[in-house]
Design a protein around this motif. Structure first.
Motif, PDB file in Angstrom:
ATOM      1  N   GLY D 113       0.850  -1.411  -0.146  1.00 19.96           N
ATOM      2  CA  GLY D 113      -0.125   0.060  -0.001  1.00 19.96           C
ATOM      3  C   GLY D 113       0.827   1.305   0.005  1.00 19.96           C
ATOM      4  N   LYS D 114       2.123   1.079   0.027  1.00 18.13           N
ATOM      5  CA  LYS D 114       3.121   2.256   0.280  1.00 18.13           C
ATOM      6  C   LYS D 114       3.815   2.667  -1.180  1.00 18.13           C
ATOM      7  N   LEU D 115       4.084   3.869  -1.317  1.00 14.68           N
ATOM      8  CA  LEU D 115       4.999   4.350  -2.489  1.00 14.68           C
ATOM      9  C   LEU D 115       6.150   4.660  -1.722  1.00 14.68           C
ATOM     10  N   LEU D 116       7.253   3.765  -2.460  1.00 17.30           N
ATOM     11  CA  LEU D 116       8.433   3.981  -1.804  1.00 17.30           C
ATOM     12  C   LEU D 116       9.292   4.733  -2.812  1.00 17.30           C
ATOM     13  N   ALA D 117      10.561   5.025  -1.827  1.00 17.11           N
ATOM     14  CA  ALA D 117      11.379   6.165  -2.524  1.00 17.11           C
ATOM     15  C   ALA D 117      12.029   5.589  -3.837  1.00 17.11           C
ATOM     16  N   GLN D 157      12.135   5.979   8.609  1.00 17.06           N
ATOM     17  CA  GLN D 157      13.033   5.940   7.502  1.00 17.06           C
ATOM     18  C   GLN D 157      12.576   5.797   6.059  1.00 17.06           C
ATOM     19  N   GLU D 158      11.388   5.031   5.802  1.00 15.01           N
ATOM     20  CA  GLU D 158      10.881   5.150   4.491  1.00 15.01           C
ATOM     21  C   GLU D 158      10.343   6.846   4.325  1.00 15.01           C
ATOM     22  N   LEU D 159       9.842   7.299   5.115  1.00 13.94           N
ATOM     23  CA  LEU D 159       9.292   8.656   4.932  1.00 13.94           C
ATOM     24  C   LEU D 159      10.564   9.695   4.482  1.00 13.94           C
ATOM     25  N   LEU D 173       6.267  16.991  -1.546  1.00 14.71           N
ATOM     26  CA  LEU D 173       5.670  15.598  -1.050  1.00 14.71           C
ATOM     27  C   LEU D 173       4.333  16.073  -0.126  1.00 14.71           C
ATOM     28  N   TYR D 174       3.333  15.457  -0.483  1.00 15.30           N
ATOM     29  CA  TYR D 174       2.001  15.740   0.373  1.00 15.30           C
ATOM     30  C   TYR D 174       1.584  14.551   0.770  1.00 15.30           C
ATOM     31  N   VAL D 175       1.164  14.564   2.137  1.00 19.03           N
ATOM     32  CA  VAL D 175       0.744  13.448   2.935  1.00 19.03           C
ATOM     33  C   VAL D 175      -0.705  13.638   3.269  1.00 19.03           C
ATOM     34  N   ASP D 195       7.831  15.259  12.593  1.00 15.96           N
ATOM     35  CA  ASP D 195       8.552  14.539  11.564  1.00 15.96           C
ATOM     36  C   ASP D 195       7.802  14.704   9.971  1.00 15.96           C
ATOM     37  N   LEU D 196       6.443  14.873  10.112  1.00 16.16           N
ATOM     38  CA  LEU D 196       5.689  15.144   9.099  1.00 16.16           C
ATOM     39  C   LEU D 196       5.928  16.732   8.542  1.00 16.16           C
ATOM     40  N   ALA D 197       6.151  17.503   9.476  1.00 12.11           N
ATOM     41  CA  ALA D 197       6.076  19.064   9.383  1.00 12.11           C
ATOM     42  C   ALA D 197       7.468  19.026   8.475  1.00 12.11           C
TER      43      ALA D 197
END
Lengths: 349, 349, 349, 349
Positions: D113-117, D157-159, D173-175, D195-197
């Motif tokens: 379900g994730k989009l990886l780097a 780490q993925e983020l 990048l938009y979450v 971390d998001l900010a």
């Protein structure tokens, strides 16, 4: 229709003979696609030179409404609208092509078909003073045309004043030059291609109505001012596979100063017609010096005239009169001009 | 570029000589604007006749992406998207022109570049069975091209099956015929213009890549199926003032069955090239019978070839090979074909 | 701000107490999503009954601009625009939300803030007589609001005349009822919910400004008139997961005729204020009978007033005066009304 | 429906009691409009503090699809599209809301379900290497959600890797944090608001599904990053007159760290359910640690379950099995959890 005298518009004939000759000469010379060919490159160089903007970007498009919609959409942010005269072509006669891209045309009062610096300034001051202006479409650029929709001309002073006002309010200035050749050929005009390049954020040099078979040349004097304009053109469905078709025409139009003199026959003819109309006692709706003539004419006279002359019914004037438009072109002949004048008998308006 | 052998695309040359002759002959004949002229009317009549759809509506546009965007936007409701093969031109190579009009391209699996009836059926059944489908883009029409993006051809049976499936699910069917002349000229093709008119809601007959200077002809077999299409064209910035420029070309293309035979030199050349490639041991990426040839080629060979031949790099195949496309056209000569073959030395793939 | 007397708008307070009580009572009752719950169904039934349109479709949305943009986009074809008064909310104060959906707002002259049948008729006749009207945005529907942006009311006769004109020209009629409760509560109003349902293609019943916490109820009297409106709402980002939040509020508002009487305190307060203003010698910019009062006031007086009262500066009147708006609401108290009047000293305008 | 055990979604109940109490307490306190009120200001301050971004801009919107459409449209240039996982909410379940704004959703393969780097990097390298990429939609930003559409979590780490890749390719990048509270409450989560900010260009903190009555909070850590966002919100029809309604809720949610613990009951319940499912021998479609559980279930069992439990049918798994989703929420009780478990009898999948 073909037997009527051709004064309905400036896009009734084909193209300047040298263009057709060039197209014929290179018909079987293979070119690379999408404007990457050598002739397009040559044409762009010549336009940059004529406009005195050595770093400018040039793009070729197919028609006026298309060019207006793409340039305006590219210059505006999504939350912005374009300021234009109520009589501007984008305001009325483009079937909502600007709104289709999501942008409002903010209509301002015109003066002889022109949008003056003072009008823009007044609008901007009122807008800025409005405490609710964040709930409104943000004014994002200014659209004018030269000559205007009514065939009138900005003076250089008016253009510079407008450009200065635009700079003050951080509004890109865009000039629609669909009939630019007819401005350049008019003795009264004091605005050069270099003046446009120095004053505008973007302008376009009309081909379709000015001797090309088809095409308009967009000039962006400041390189990089509109990122990814090529992709934007494609996204709007306006990118021709055969870009060289447009490049070739402009290469001819910008050889030996052709573009700056191609409109002369139109102006000379229009001047003769204007004199004849005046002598015959007609009233002009608006005084013009370019290739368009707006005359107030008796409806019976119009009906009679329509059997021999192709012209445009512009709008009703009163119950008995209509404003008609006579347009000359780069291809107008002395013979047709004389025939037209013969049809314009003195009358008793 | 001009010295390379011209196999990069089918829009490298100008136009079929008779078209240029006609344009030259009528260059100073005044025409009325926006496609209201007599030659456009004549061209439309001829197209209706060729398509066996006497009541059909015909409109002339400038290019393929433009035509796709306008027709799709006109056929869809705002809440609908268009079904297309993942390899469809609208899916990838139109810079988002469809999405720009607000519609999603719903990508379905392709079979030899084709979208089959069974694929559409399966998608529609899954969609209808999904309890949340009101939260999704509604499937509103089907887009295919003939020949496909990969140069393959639908059989008449496949077309009829797709049309029948579209009818069952109430999906308009639209066929992009950018390279239609090359289908019509291929002996393997069993789909006629009349078949398209009988099967499609809308289709277009490609001009730009098929011998016209510029232009595509949209055919709407059922009169009145798309209200106000003229205004829609204008709204998209696609209405040419000189509509006669397009009409004239299609008038020539549809005189004496020219359109149905104009692609033959391309097919003959392509067949000769295919034979030579096969003989030389090359592997085709996909077998084709029209004017496009997709070959898997060693990257070193490609580099060498690029000094003498203009072709297209399509996509990487593996680390050492790339798929290249060779395209012939209505203007391809036997001499260039022979020269190309000489460049395609046997290799050891 | 909170200590100022609250006459700036009708959305300064929360919600009618019974709504808050109901929301509290059902806070932990699980509901199904997206408006499929029972309370939404009940609310829709009650609205259909109040509007005498048993087959009507009801949808709940969040705010006025959102509702206008979605309904207008859903009613118009892509090539159409909406006719509205120059003073209409959609014309000016919605940040281009209509144009964002691709549609032009065609602005027509207003009469006391109203768009009259005769104005629409005159526009349509002129449009139809224009030989170039296919180059223009097609008029596709009529937008009005009741009460109008200036707090005035259509008479039933005016509404019926407009509806009849719309039928003649095949123009859907849409009524924005953001402040409808204040019309229904005004003794001068002779238009009922049933009249709206009988006259309009679509109308909306305002909640946000009329006692709901948030929400508007769209009424489509003729079932099926707008296909896939649910998906359209989702596409515009306007579908709430918690649809029951809106349904619950309208269920209360349409129980025991609450909606038709909820605006009465606002009207009573406004009438008292109008009398006081008149007695004090103030001039009204426009005479109103609903909850909005537009007064021309001396700028010095305005500055003084702003220290005790929250109100809206509408627009400049002349160098020394400004039009201000005082708005009462369903929550306005007699105490605040009396305090306001005390602040409105006689003056010498 | 109301008698079924409520595990269909996390938006079935009303709001956290303290929010309802606050709304009730201030119901008759007049507030200024459009989010200019003091409570909204207070809420924004608290969010900035919680996110460690003192200069950030905060805006309140109504729902997830609306927020996604507005933020994506605001971040992208017109010629750009958004990269998202094929399973992303914007790709499928938003009725084309992104395409409606004119932008393509460029779908990339997902991993749990994730989009990886690495997936983004590979796409960007291929895109940049494509000689025709100017004919394609330009990749303009990356969209992910945390938790993902499938309830999985990015690791910090993925983020950070994704954020770094975005920086390298100049992609905002938009979450989407529609269910962010359920990530924050999961012990396995190591991503904080701060971390998001620090990593995102924009992200939003979900309210509707996380204990608010309605509303989402958009965080733009870098002040001025999106000019005129207020007007953009209005243009999209998303500006609430009663902005304080949203501000009040987030003021409560961000008092005393409520938002970071409000999801705990959901996680605790979900963990108990997961254990019970495992013990009963069910197979998970995808392993999750947040409030969503995806189970592969026999169709007969599903039919039986549907008489006592409200849940979501996600998609068919094979002829005899379907993937269902069970969702817990901030309001899920131990009693309902136990009742659910009782219904999930051991089976023989």
């Amino acid at each position: 229709m073909t037997t009527l005298l051709p004064f309905a518009s400036d896009y009734m004939e084909g193209t300047y003979p040298a263009i057709l000759e060039k197209l014929t000469a290179m018909n079987f010379t293979a070119q690379s696609g999408y404007g990457t060919d050598k002739i397009s490159t040559s044409a762009k160089d010549k336009i940059r030179q004529a406009c005195h903007c050595p770093d400018g970007e040039i793009y070729f498009l197919n028609g006026g409404t298309q060019t207006n919609a793409i340039v305006i959409d590219a210059l505006l942010h999504r939350y912005e609208g374009v300021l234009a005269a109520t009589t501007g072509h984008v305001s009325i006669h483009e079937a909502g092509a600007i709104e289709y891209t999501g942008h409002k045309v903010i209509q301002l009062p015109q003066t002889q078909g022109k949008l003056l610096a003072s009008t823009v300034r007044q609008f901007m001051e009122t807008f800025r003073a409005d405490a609710n202006n964040e709930h409104m479409v943000q004014p994002g650029m200014v659209y004018i045309s030269h000559p205007t929709e009514y065939g009138t001309l900005y003076t250089k002073q008016e253009l510079l004043a407008l450009a200065e006002t635009c700079r003050q309010y951080d509004l890109p200035l865009y000039v629609d030059g669909a009939r630019l050749a007819y401005a350049l050929a008019a003795p009264e005009n004091d605005i050069t291609l270099a003046d446009l390049a120095a004053s505008c954020t973007v302008f376009y040099i009309g081909g379709t109505k000015c001797g090309a078979l088809i095409g308009e040349a967009v000039v962006i004097p400041q390189k990089g001012r509109i990122p990814h304009f090529f992709t934007t053109i494609k996204q709007h469905g306006a990118l021709l596979a055969k870009g060289w078709l447009l490049g070739t025409q402009f290469d001819v139009l910008f050889s030996d100063g052709l573009y700056e003199r191609i409109g002369r026959p139109a102006i000379e003819s229009a001047n003769v017609i204007r004199q004849a109309l005046k002598a015959a006692g007609y009233t002009f709706y608006i005084p013009t010096v370019t290739n368009q003539i707006f005359v107030i004419m008796d409806n019976q006279k119009i009906e009679a005239l329509s059997h021999t002359v192709a012209f445009s019914r512009w709008e009703p004037y009163d119950a008995d009169h209509t404003i008609i438009r006579l347009a000359t072109s780069w291809a107008t002949t002395k013979k047709d001009t004389d025939s037209l004048i013969a049809c314009l008998q003195p009358h008793d308006l």
